[in-house]
Design a protein around this motif. Structure first.
Motif, PDB file in Angstrom:
ATOM      1  N   ASN A   1       2.772   7.628  -2.512  1.00 40.27           N
ATOM      2  CA  ASN A   1       2.219   7.302  -1.199  1.00 40.27           C
ATOM      3  C   ASN A   1       2.341   8.507  -0.264  1.00 40.27           C
ATOM      4  O   ASN A   1       2.908   9.535  -0.630  1.00 40.27           O
TER       5      ASN A   1
ATOM      6  N   THR B   1      -1.355   6.238  -2.161  1.00 40.12           N
ATOM      7  CA  THR B   1      -1.485   5.027  -1.339  1.00 40.12           C
ATOM      8  C   THR B   1      -1.224   5.344   0.126  1.00 40.12           C
ATOM      9  O   THR B   1      -0.216   5.974   0.467  1.00 40.12           O
TER      10      THR B   1
ATOM     11  N   LYS C   1      -5.601   2.576  -1.659  1.00 42.56           N
ATOM     12  CA  LYS C   1      -5.243   3.612  -2.633  1.00 42.56           C
ATOM     13  C   LYS C   1      -6.342   4.658  -2.576  1.00 42.56           C
ATOM     14  O   LYS C   1      -7.470   4.392  -2.992  1.00 42.56           O
TER      15      LYS C   1
ATOM     16  N   ARG D   1      -7.647  -1.204  -8.604  1.00 45.15           N
ATOM     17  CA  ARG D   1      -7.022  -0.529  -7.455  1.00 45.15           C
ATOM     18  C   ARG D   1      -6.654  -1.477  -6.317  1.00 45.15           C
ATOM     19  O   ARG D   1      -5.528  -1.416  -5.812  1.00 45.15           O
TER      20      ARG D   1
ATOM     21  N   ALA E   1      -3.053  -2.217  -4.516  1.00 43.18           N
ATOM     22  CA  ALA E   1      -2.835  -1.978  -3.085  1.00 43.18           C
ATOM     23  C   ALA E   1      -2.324  -3.229  -2.370  1.00 43.18           C
ATOM     24  O   ALA E   1      -1.426  -3.152  -1.535  1.00 43.18           O
TER      25      ALA E   1
END
Length: 387
Positions: free
Chosen positions: A74, A154, A161, A268, A272
């Motif tokens: 992230n 992220t 993402k 994805r 997320a």
């Protein structure tokens, strides 16, 4: 068939086989004088970096360790790692770990040589200049990130993402050593192996497939589907581990050039919103999405079934094609991969944001590469079916 021009981008040096990680020092000398090693503290604790550190010391390459990558990458990790990279005056990076440390190192590499923040680089080819040199040493047989031009970071504030794609963050050197995967727990062996299988399958059916990616993808499917059960049953089976790791590497080279498709687009948002590991999201969606996609290019799915060892002689084209989805479903069952519901995804929340997830999936661009295009409503239906 129309004759076309294709591009194939790859890592400059790939070293693979048991003991490859011990070559770190000799290749690091060509990249810089001081490395920042990006990894996670668990790998440091279990001693997976010992041989790499020894090799660097013997080659006279100094290094510092950033071991704060605990979950999927992230913006926080990226910023902290970038500050450390500047602070210790490193001039290249070594990523050691699964996809998370490698993706984080790619982001640090981009920020080291380009003004701006990671969100400025979201999408394809937005990084203006080559990043800092990067060596990638994977400890899982899954993401193929050691040879791809992609990183997924992220943005926790937006629950997005970000997919960032650029040859400027492709590692210069990949050391692919199956000895580093022997301590992988069963669940991670299954998740990363099925992630790699998804990469290979999607690269093969992608509308951007090309002759070189086809050869790599089919061989990857053969190696992974033929050895993943054995690696999962007995983690110390070096032969099975080696074949799965070569398969993951080939799948990485294939999808880095042919792109992924609908499964990745749909996986994805699950990652997320529900923090389900990427490989498991892919595996849980794969059979359902394959069944939906087969009519778009049945011949390709027959090739997949045959690569997975299915007997297709005397079957019709479609019956043979559907064997591919069945073979993947059987592999999922053997490796005890649960459905999305079985993963503990909250049904009420799932149903309330299913429309948004379908929008996010289409916005990622990957579904556009699928042999059968899906509308937003069809993606919603596929999510429900996979649940």
């Amino acid at each position: 068939m129309t004759m076309q021009i294709y591009q194939f981008k790859t890592t400059a040096m790939i070293v693979n086989g048991p003991g490859a990680a011990k070559e770190a020092g000799s290749f690091a000398k060509g990249l810089g004088k001081k490395a920042l090693i990006v990894t996670d503290s668990h790998l440091v604790e279990v001693g997976l970096l010992k041989d790499i550190e020894k090799s660097l010391e013997a080659a006279g390459v100094s290094f510092e360790i950033f071991d704060k990558v605990f979950t999927e990458p992230n913006l926080e990790y990226t910023e902290e790692g970038s500050k450390m990279y500047q602070g210790v005056k490193a001039d290249f990076l070594i990523a050691v770990g699964g996809g998370s440390p490698i993706d984080t190192a790619k982001a640090i590499s981009a920020l080291a040589m380009n003004p701006g923040k990671m969100s400025d680089f979201e999408g394809p080819n937005k990084i203006p200049r080559p990043g800092a040199p990067l060596m990638a040493i994977p400890t899982t047989a899954g993401t193929g990130s050691e040879v791809t031009q992609f990183t997924i970071i992220t943005d926790t504030t937006r629950n997005v993402k970000m997919l960032i794609a650029s040859p400027h963050i492709q590692p210069r050197v990949a050391l692919v050593d199956p000895l580093l995967t022997l301590t992988m727990p069963q669940a991670i062996t299954a998740a990363t192996g099925l992630d790699a299988l998804t990469h290979a399958i999607e690269a093969y059916v992608s509308v951007k497939a090309q002759p070189i990616t086809d050869a790599l993808a089919l061989h990857a499917i053969k190696l992974i589907s033929g050895n993943l059960r054995q690696a999962w049953c007995d983690g110390s089976n070096l032969e099975a581990r080696t074949y799965v790791m070569i398969g993951a590497l080939e799948a990485g080279l294939a999808f880095s050039n042919a792109s992924v498709a609908l499964v990745h687009g749909m996986a994805r948002p699950i990652g997320a919103y529900f923090h389900v590991p990427h490989g498991i999201s892919n595996a849980a969606l794969l059979p359902t999405v394959m069944e939906f996609s087969i009519p778009g290019n049945p011949k390709r799915y027959v090739d997949l079934a045959e690569a997975m060892g299915e007997i297709t002689t005397s079957l019709s084209l479609l019956d043979a094609a559907y064997l591919a989805a069945k073979a993947v479903k059987r592999l999922n069952d053997d490796l005890k991969i649960p459905s999305l519901k079985g993963l503990g995804v909250d049904e009420k929340k799932f149903n309330s944001i299913i429309g948004q997830m379908a929008t996010d999936a289409l916005a990622s661009g990957s579904p556009g590469n699928n042999p059968r295009k899906a509308t937003e409503q069809e993606i919603v239906e596929l999510y429900r079916k996979a649940f």
